[in-house]
Design an enzyme around this catalytic site. Structure first.
Site, PDB file in Angstrom:
ATOM      1  N   GLY A 150       0.819  -1.175  -0.180  1.00 23.12           N
ATOM      2  CA  GLY A 150       0.013   0.036  -0.124  1.00 23.12           C
ATOM      3  C   GLY A 150       0.809   1.415   0.146  1.00 23.12           C
ATOM      4  O   GLY A 150       0.591   2.182  -0.798  1.00 23.12           O
ATOM      5  N   ASP A 151       1.899   1.141   0.845  1.00 21.62           N
ATOM      6  CA  ASP A 151       2.830   2.334   0.808  1.00 21.62           C
ATOM      7  C   ASP A 151       3.679   2.700  -0.641  1.00 21.62           C
ATOM      8  O   ASP A 151       3.766   3.817  -1.135  1.00 21.62           O
ATOM      9  CB  ASP A 151       4.016   2.168   1.864  1.00 21.62           C
ATOM     10  CG  ASP A 151       3.365   2.238   3.450  1.00 21.62           C
ATOM     11  OD1 ASP A 151       2.787   3.455   3.579  1.00 21.62           O
ATOM     12  OD2 ASP A 151       3.365   1.592   4.204  1.00 21.62           O
ATOM     13  N   THR A 152       3.976   1.569  -1.163  1.00 22.82           N
ATOM     14  CA  THR A 152       4.821   1.783  -2.390  1.00 22.82           C
ATOM     15  C   THR A 152       3.785   2.060  -3.540  1.00 22.82           C
ATOM     16  O   THR A 152       4.359   2.830  -4.384  1.00 22.82           O
ATOM     17  CB  THR A 152       5.662   0.415  -2.853  1.00 22.82           C
ATOM     18  OG1 THR A 152       4.730  -0.733  -2.846  1.00 22.82           O
ATOM     19  CG2 THR A 152       6.831   0.287  -1.697  1.00 22.82           C
TER      20      THR A 152
ATOM     21  N   ALA B 148       3.439   5.628  -3.053  1.00 23.56           N
ATOM     22  CA  ALA B 148       4.534   6.445  -3.756  1.00 23.56           C
ATOM     23  C   ALA B 148       4.699   6.523  -5.052  1.00 23.56           C
ATOM     24  O   ALA B 148       5.012   7.538  -5.723  1.00 23.56           O
ATOM     25  CB  ALA B 148       5.968   5.685  -3.052  1.00 23.56           C
TER      26      ALA B 148
END
Length: 405
Positions: free
Chosen positions: A176-178, A181
């Site tokens: 989810g973070d990447t 990003a």
């Protein structure tokens, strides 16, 4: 400095672009790392003392995470206390000279520090600000805390991971973070193009972890809106597409994607099932989906008698897409990754060597490169402040008061 297997390259595509990174952990720093890989000058602001918490995550070498060596390559570190007015003033001065600001605080944090976009744009109207948060800068959930795992859950991904009827599982990384990003990086590049080519001003890029996940969820939402269909977890299979699954071999698993019509026929012939290859009912995907259990059973009846290497060799000859389920060791030993410069040798500033992932995407004219290894906390504080016009005496005074380190 870093050492890599890459040949000498010209200046990066983003050479001359200055990025101020206020993010921590994964989402914001991954976006800034991507920009840095292609030549941007990334100045990372960290709190004095512990710095970015990622420095202490997972496996540590000489007290620092090896993950840090990847996430913070091509960056410079300034240890600056943003909680006090003098630190905030220094940050605003750095931002005045920047093209891009990356932050992933909870919405409202920068505003509390007197650094709303409206105020920053008064002195730097060309500023592009990337803001990554759990739910975005607006909406009823904006003030709730959010991490990548929550974004994956509310974006629909976690419901589809795992085996049917069992607890949802994470995919093994902070996807989810990447995803946020990468969406943020796209937004930065689009905004820079608009500013530089179309004569536009800077702008804010608002990326929510939930929305970045939802954006890659394929037909999930339209299938529900049109048919009321709720896609469910399907283990390693690809629902509605057949055959595409993981199959057990005598010494491991392989992924086989035989879902194209002609590929399916070649696959059936390779496993000795010419009867299924010639079956008119299986000539199209719809027919195969209706009999997917039969097809998967036939494939695994064959793979269980074979080694992984044997299956891959036979299917390669038949031009059927297939691959081993790789571990880190498999990746490390794979000649293709090395031939593509996807495993690079880097020297940490502490002096030890380690292998790190290469750079994606691969540009032929202005390829990305590792210009410097990850910094120690505050390694570049003095240099960055001098570049912004501060004297040695001013820097010493800041340090004595704990504003910088």
């Amino acid at each position: 400095m870093s050492v890599s297997t890459q040949p000498s390259v010209p200046p990066g595509a983003l050479d001359g672009v200055r990025v101020i990174e206020m993010g921590q952990l994964i989402a914001g720093p991954f976006a800034a790392k991507t920009l840095g890989d292609f030549g941007a000058d990334v100045i990372k602001i960290e709190p004095p003392g512990a710095g970015d918490p990622l420095r202490g995550w997972r496996l540590l070498k000489d007290g620092t995470s090896v993950w840090w060596q990847v996430q913070s390559r091509n960056k410079r570190s300034i240890a600056l206390d943003l909680r006090i007015p003098e630190g905030q003033e220094i940050a605003r001065r750095l931002i005045d000279d920047a093209d891009v600001l990356v932050e992933n605080f909870r919405p409202g944090t920068l505003e509390q520090w007197g650094m709303s976009y409206e105020k920053l744009a008064q002195t730097n109207p060309g500023l592009v600000m990337l803001r990554i948060s759990g739910y975005g800068q607006t909406g009823p959930y904006r003030d709730l805390p959010g991490f990548g795992a929550i974004g994956e859950a509310m974006g629909g991904l976690r419901h589809l991971t795992g085996e049917p009827g069992r607890v949802p599982v994470r995919c093994g990384i902070s996807i989810g973070d990447t995803l946020a990003a990468l969406h943020g990086t796209i937004g930065v590049l689009v905004a820079l193009w608009h500013r530089n080519v179309n004569g536009g001003r800077g702008q804010v890029i608002d990326v929510a972890l939930t929305e970045a996940t939802l954006n890659v969820m394929e037909s999930l939402l339209p299938e529900y809106s049109v048919f009321g269909a709720v896609r469910e977890a399907a283990g390693s299979a690809l629902p509605g597409i057949a055959p595409s699954n993981a199959y057990r071999c005598s010494d491991g698993f392989v992924l086989i994607a035989g879902n194209g019509d002609s590929i399916f026929r070649r696959l059936m012939e390779a496993i000795g099932r010419k009867d299924l290859a010639a079956d008119e009912g299986l000539a199209s995907n719809a027919g195969r989906v209706a009999r997917v259990a039969e097809i998967d059973g036939a494939i695994e009846a064959w793979t269980q008698t074979q080694t992984v290497a044997g299956v891959l060799g036979k299917l390669a000859k038949a031009s059927v897409p297939a691959g081993k389920v790789y571990t880190a060791k498999d990746i490390h030993e794979d000649p293709h990754f090395r031939a593509r410069d996807m495993i690079l040798r880097q020297v940490a500033r502490d002096g030890y060597e380690l292998d790190v992932p290469g750079i994606v995407p691969k540009l032929m004219g202005t390829p990305g490169t590792i210009r410097s290894s990850a910094p120690g906390l505050g390694d570049d504080t003095d240099d960055v402040l001098r570049e912004s016009g501060y004297s040695s005496e001013e820097i010493a005074a800041f340090r004595s008061k704990g504003v910088v380190a």
